[in-house]
Design a protein around this motif. Sequence first.
Motif, short mmCIF file in Angstrom:
data_model
loop_
_atom_site.label_atom_id
_atom_site.label_comp_id
_atom_site.label_asym_id
_atom_site.label_seq_id
_atom_site.Cartn_x
_atom_site.Cartn_y
_atom_site.Cartn_z
N VAL A 615 -28.43 54.03 7.61
CA VAL A 615 -28.38 55.21 6.73
C VAL A 615 -27.13 56.04 6.99
O VAL A 615 -26.40 56.42 6.06
N LYS A 616 -26.86 56.32 8.27
CA LYS A 616 -25.70 57.16 8.59
C LYS A 616 -24.40 56.47 8.20
O LYS A 616 -23.51 57.08 7.60
N MET A 617 -24.29 55.19 8.54
CA MET A 617 -23.04 54.47 8.24
C MET A 617 -22.84 54.35 6.74
O MET A 617 -21.72 54.48 6.24
N SER A 618 -23.91 54.10 5.99
CA SER A 618 -23.81 53.99 4.54
C SER A 618 -23.32 55.29 3.92
O SER A 618 -22.47 55.30 3.02
N HIS A 619 -23.84 56.41 4.43
CA HIS A 619 -23.41 57.70 3.89
C HIS A 619 -21.93 57.95 4.15
O HIS A 619 -21.20 58.38 3.25
N HIS A 620 -21.47 57.64 5.33
CA HIS A 620 -20.06 57.89 5.65
C HIS A 620 -19.15 56.91 4.90
O HIS A 620 -18.04 57.28 4.50
N VAL A 621 -19.59 55.68 4.72
CA VAL A 621 -18.79 54.73 3.92
C VAL A 621 -18.71 55.20 2.48
O VAL A 621 -17.64 55.14 1.85
N TRP A 622 -19.82 55.66 1.94
CA TRP A 622 -19.82 56.16 0.55
C TRP A 622 -18.88 57.35 0.40
O TRP A 622 -18.13 57.44 -0.58
N THR A 623 -18.90 58.25 1.37
CA THR A 623 -18.00 59.41 1.32
C THR A 623 -16.54 58.98 1.40
O THR A 623 -15.69 59.47 0.65
N ALA A 624 -16.24 58.04 2.30
CA ALA A 624 -14.86 57.58 2.47
C ALA A 624 -14.37 56.83 1.23
O ALA A 624 -13.22 56.98 0.81
N GLU A 625 -15.23 56.03 0.61
CA GLU A 625 -14.82 55.29 -0.59
C GLU A 625 -14.59 56.22 -1.77
O GLU A 625 -13.71 55.96 -2.59
N ASN A 626 -15.35 57.27 -1.88
CA ASN A 626 -15.11 58.23 -2.95
C ASN A 626 -13.77 58.92 -2.78
O ASN A 626 -13.10 59.24 -3.77
N ALA A 627 -13.36 59.16 -1.52
CA ALA A 627 -12.07 59.80 -1.27
C ALA A 627 -10.92 58.84 -1.53
O ALA A 627 -9.96 59.17 -2.21
#
Length: 895
Positions: A615-627
């Motif tokens: 869950v944590k890693m998915s959230h941070h990957v999603w945030t980084a990909e949006n940037a």
Amino acid sequence: MTAIKHALQRDIFTPNDERLLSIVNVCKAGKKKRNCFLCATVTTERPVQVNVVKVKKSDKGDFYKRQIAWALRDLTGVDAKDAIKENPEFDLHFDKVYKWVASSTAEKNTFISCIWKLNQRYLRKKIDFDNVSSQLLEESVPSGENQSVTGGDEEVVDEYQELNAREEQDIEIMMEGCEYAISNAEAFAEKLSRELQVLDGANIQSIMASEKQVNILMQLLDKALKEVDQIELKLSSYEEMLQSVKEQMDQISESNHLIQLSNTNNSKLLSEIEFLVNHMDLSKGHIKALQDGDLSSSRGIEACTNASEALLQCMNVALRPGHDILQCVKQQQQLFTDLCEQFARRLASHLNNVFVQQGHDQSSTLAQHSVELTLPNHHPFHRDLLRYAKLMEWLKNTDYVKYDGLTKNYMDYLSRLYEREIKDFFEVVRFKMSGITKEGKKFATLPRKESAVKQETESLHGSSGKLTGSTSSLNKLSVQSSGSRRSQSSSLLDMGNMSASDLDVADRTKFDKIFEQVLSELEPLCLAEQDFIIKFFKLPQHQNLLGTTAVDTVEMDGGVSSRPLTPGGQLSISSEKDMIRQMMTKIFRCIEVELNNIISVGDKMDNFNSLYMLVKMSHHVWTAENADPASFLSTTLGNVLVTVKRSFDKFIGNQIRQMAEVKISKKSKVGILTFVSVFEEFAELAESIFRNAERRGDLDKAYTKLIKAVFINVEKVASESQKTPRDVVMMENFHHIFATLSRLKISCLENEKRDAKQKYGDHLQSYVINSLGQPLEKLNHFFEGVEARVAQGVREDEVSYQLAFNKQELRKVIKEYPGKEVKKGLDNLYKKVDKHLCEEENLLQVVWHSMQDEFIRQYKHFEGLIARCYPGSGVTMEFTIQDILEYFSSIAQSH
């Protein structure tokens, strides 16, 4: 030719009121000689029409026929091919060009001459005659006179001339004065001749009488001629005077032109000098700054920046044609080149020293972070270096080799610095995680309160990020899962490294906070460094920019790589984006390794940690990909996410394998299977963790795999069970699964929830039916025989005549089941059902009520058969439906 001409006039043109003027024997150029004639004709009627007619012999050869005619007014040009040499070819330009070859040059010339004369007389539009001898063309044909247009035989064509109105009037007056003017034309002509002679004599006498006046007129003319001579002499003198003035004016004009030319040249020379001075003159202050400017102070950096920009402008000035051969320009360019090389060396050396110094200074701050779960802040280092950003851009544009060298040196120094910091940071992380394990071992035997757990979990430094499940909710979950099931499910929980105690829930919460803190510390560190690299090394920030195509080889990371270069020798946009990723990869090369190690540690501590990490890693990957989808952070976290996903999949696979390996005791009843309880607890925990997660699909896939394994293994255990009936195992476990899915409302398992409900109902009904056959066994067998006779064709009212099923036999069977015996049998049935069912699921009353309904249904069925097959016999059961309800109620209350 004359005979042919007369024949054509007679046979072809006379019937059409035309006169033939000229003829030429021709054939088409470039084809077989099929002779024909071109004829120039005029009409005899007014207005006159002039035509060029093509005449051809008939196929039989006995007469001529008119083939085609062109109006002369449509003729635009005649080309005789050669005006000097004899050439029988000629072209006539009508709507298209017709090429002909005459039988002789003389005929061609005669025909062209006739065409020219007709054009002069009848047409206003003049035809172009090319390559025609001037001897063939007459200068002009005077108007108002009788003219002849001759052909080859010089025949008179037209002598008629129309009288004008004045002449017609005079002739009418003369004819009116002479009576015989019409009857005797010869006498009238003689009279006119005599009168003409008389008029001629009068004219001669008049001329002789005016001789004196003529002499006077001649004298006046002589005087006029003398005056004219005098005027001509004066004009000649004036002309000589004007000629001298003209020569003087020409000299003045030429002198003015030379002066103007000189002024123009001077202006252009001044413009060129001003251009060179304005664009290629570097001030002494800029030169001093480039040679000796202080690169360590803000004022010195600003002065060097301004001087470098001025130098770059001077070096990149677009010289005009011819400037490059001037000696002064060459000297100035050499000066600029020397200054550029000198300043580039000095700047590169200074920045290298800054990199080394900053690296050492930053290392001194690592001690204060050694016991904290935080990474050192590089903002002061970045702030100091960003003062040199414009100078780095200048170095990139002027000396890419030194720029590339600085880039590699920066990566070398910073990679070592970051590697030390990140390894120390992860060492603290591992220490914190080992503290979780040690605390768990230390307090495993002691009771722990929820407040103490909460206090420990909140003691982590700098924890950021929103936890998916709170400590209190997880503790509440574990309390709900406690009870009689805990002893049964403990073995499988141990297999999954899972403990539902408050201590384990707190440990997982601690791990979740630590893992979130790790990601929260790494993410801004990487983003800050990438932002600094982009600004300091002047690299592009947008993915939608495109590069150019030229390619060159540049050293990078100790090797040689081919990169697209712009025409100026710089890297293209797309290659510079690759350069950002390469720099970030080298600087933070240990991040991915350390994160994978932490993931491995978390898995060893507790396999359920993979849910938190996913869950944590998915959230941070999603945030980084949006940037930025192609950034180093996005790529690295994506790679680590793959590792976490594999760990999660491995955990799910282990759970499924452990389900298949479950063995049940042959001596005790089954009850709720351990993996069913584990699935319930897994689902409750996963739902709390994945409540707002981005990768919900991974959990849904895991749910699908787990529930499928649960269904398969429940049926497998039910089939293998010896102590507990299969229907009871299926009924209880699928009831538990249905209750769990209904409570959690997992959308992806709606079909499985319906299947579980269906299986629960089916096996409940099957168990009830199979169990109820025992209390009234003989009665059931009797009525089964009755139904069999009816099925064989015996009428229902005749069944009582069957020896084995007569009224006496029915009474005997009914007497064997008085009310007391029925209640006793039901009491034994209740005890048996109670032994089969487990207390945990609490389905005894549900089953007992279903059995009551089924017993009443069978009772009514028996009464119906008695009424139909034994009408009027008065035989009835020894207990009623009300008695049955009292039996079931009293038995349930007594137990």
